[in-house]
Design a protein around this motif. Structure first.
Motif, mmCIF file in Angstrom:
data_model
loop_
_atom_site.group_PDB
_atom_site.id
_atom_site.type_symbol
_atom_site.label_atom_id
_atom_site.label_comp_id
_atom_site.label_asym_id
_atom_site.label_seq_id
_atom_site.Cartn_x
_atom_site.Cartn_y
_atom_site.Cartn_z
ATOM 1 N N ALA A 1 7.641 14.182 1.113
ATOM 2 C CA ALA A 1 7.342 15.073 2.102
ATOM 3 C C ALA A 1 8.713 15.046 2.863
ATOM 4 O O ALA A 1 9.286 16.050 3.469
ATOM 5 N N TYR A 2 9.319 13.747 2.722
ATOM 6 C CA TYR A 2 10.767 13.647 3.305
ATOM 7 C C TYR A 2 11.495 14.454 2.653
ATOM 8 O O TYR A 2 12.615 15.105 3.230
ATOM 9 N N LEU A 3 11.583 14.503 1.448
ATOM 10 C CA LEU A 3 12.439 15.321 0.364
ATOM 11 C C LEU A 3 12.194 16.837 0.722
ATOM 12 O O LEU A 3 13.131 17.608 0.817
ATOM 13 N N LEU A 4 11.074 17.312 1.001
ATOM 14 C CA LEU A 4 10.903 18.781 1.327
ATOM 15 C C LEU A 4 11.260 19.054 2.905
ATOM 16 O O LEU A 4 11.946 20.127 2.950
ATOM 17 N N VAL A 5 11.032 18.237 3.592
ATOM 18 C CA VAL A 5 11.730 18.524 5.023
ATOM 19 C C VAL A 5 13.312 18.701 4.961
ATOM 20 O O VAL A 5 13.796 19.349 5.505
ATOM 21 N N PRO B 1 0.961 6.598 -1.995
ATOM 22 C CA PRO B 1 1.208 7.138 -0.690
ATOM 23 C C PRO B 1 2.651 6.929 -0.353
ATOM 24 O O PRO B 1 3.040 7.810 0.160
ATOM 25 N N THR B 2 3.252 6.174 -0.844
ATOM 26 C CA THR B 2 4.715 6.106 -0.746
ATOM 27 C C THR B 2 5.389 7.076 -1.311
ATOM 28 O O THR B 2 6.299 7.731 -0.781
ATOM 29 N N LEU B 3 5.159 7.677 -2.281
ATOM 30 C CA LEU B 3 5.779 8.507 -3.088
ATOM 31 C C LEU B 3 5.137 10.017 -2.486
ATOM 32 O O LEU B 3 5.936 10.795 -2.270
ATOM 33 N N THR B 4 4.135 10.065 -1.863
ATOM 34 C CA THR B 4 3.907 11.164 -1.180
ATOM 35 C C THR B 4 4.744 11.450 -0.051
ATOM 36 O O THR B 4 5.127 12.500 0.400
ATOM 37 N N THR B 5 4.945 10.262 0.736
ATOM 38 C CA THR B 5 5.505 10.230 2.066
ATOM 39 C C THR B 5 7.034 10.666 1.519
ATOM 40 O O THR B 5 7.850 11.312 2.414
ATOM 41 N N LEU B 6 7.622 10.066 0.517
ATOM 42 C CA LEU B 6 9.031 10.365 0.262
ATOM 43 C C LEU B 6 8.934 11.914 -0.307
ATOM 44 O O LEU B 6 10.146 12.602 0.034
#
Length: 157
Positions: free
Chosen positions: A62-66, A55-60
């Motif tokens: 998403a942040y990198l894509l944004v 979950p943390t890697l998924t969030t990171l």
């Protein structure tokens, strides 16, 4: 810091206390998060090691894509601006402003202007109406030029 302002001791103490509280909270939450992740994953030899981090890697991710999308928008805007602004506004050189014009604009003498330019640190005190009331440089303390009738009609923006 390039520009500093004077603060009261109370404001400085509040700022330091809130900064210390923020760092303490960060370290507490960070260490508790690491301890909880390690305690839950280390239940035996069959425990998956990376599953709690997904979950943390998924969030990171998403942040990198944004962030990548924002960088792309900024680069595209810069190219667009470079192409169309060069056609709309021809490049013109800036006029040279001599020291006398700068000094008169700020109601200073030429000696005061040169002292400000030569000093590494300059503290400028302003009057209520925004004019320069007093200067302190690392070289010498200088009062502003006396109010001359020529400066009476002009205001510094």
């Amino acid at each position: 810091m390039i520009i500093t302002t004077q603060r009261s001791p109370l404001a400085l103490a509040i700022d330091a206390a809130l900064t210390a509280l923020g760092w303490a909270g960060f370290f507490y939450l960070f260490t508790q998060g690491v301890v909880n992740i390690l305690a839950e994953t280390y239940t035996g030899p069959d425990a998956p090691l990376l599953e709690p981090f997904v979950p943390t890697l998924t969030t990171l991710a998403a942040y990198l894509l944004v962030a990548a999308f924002n960088a792309l928008v900024i680069v595209l805007w810069a190219h667009y601006h470079r192409i169309y602004s060069s056609e709309a506004m021809p490049a013109t050189g800036l006029e040279y402003v001599d020291d006398q014009a700068v000094a008169s604009h700020f109601h200073l003498s030429r000696n005061q202007l040169h002292e400000i330019q030569d000093s590494r640190v300059t503290v400028i005190y302003h009057s209520v109406d925004g004019d320069i009331a007093h200067l302190e440089t690392d070289q010498l303390r200088v009062e502003t030029a006396p109010a001359l009738p020529a400066f009476g009609a002009t205001k510094v923006a």
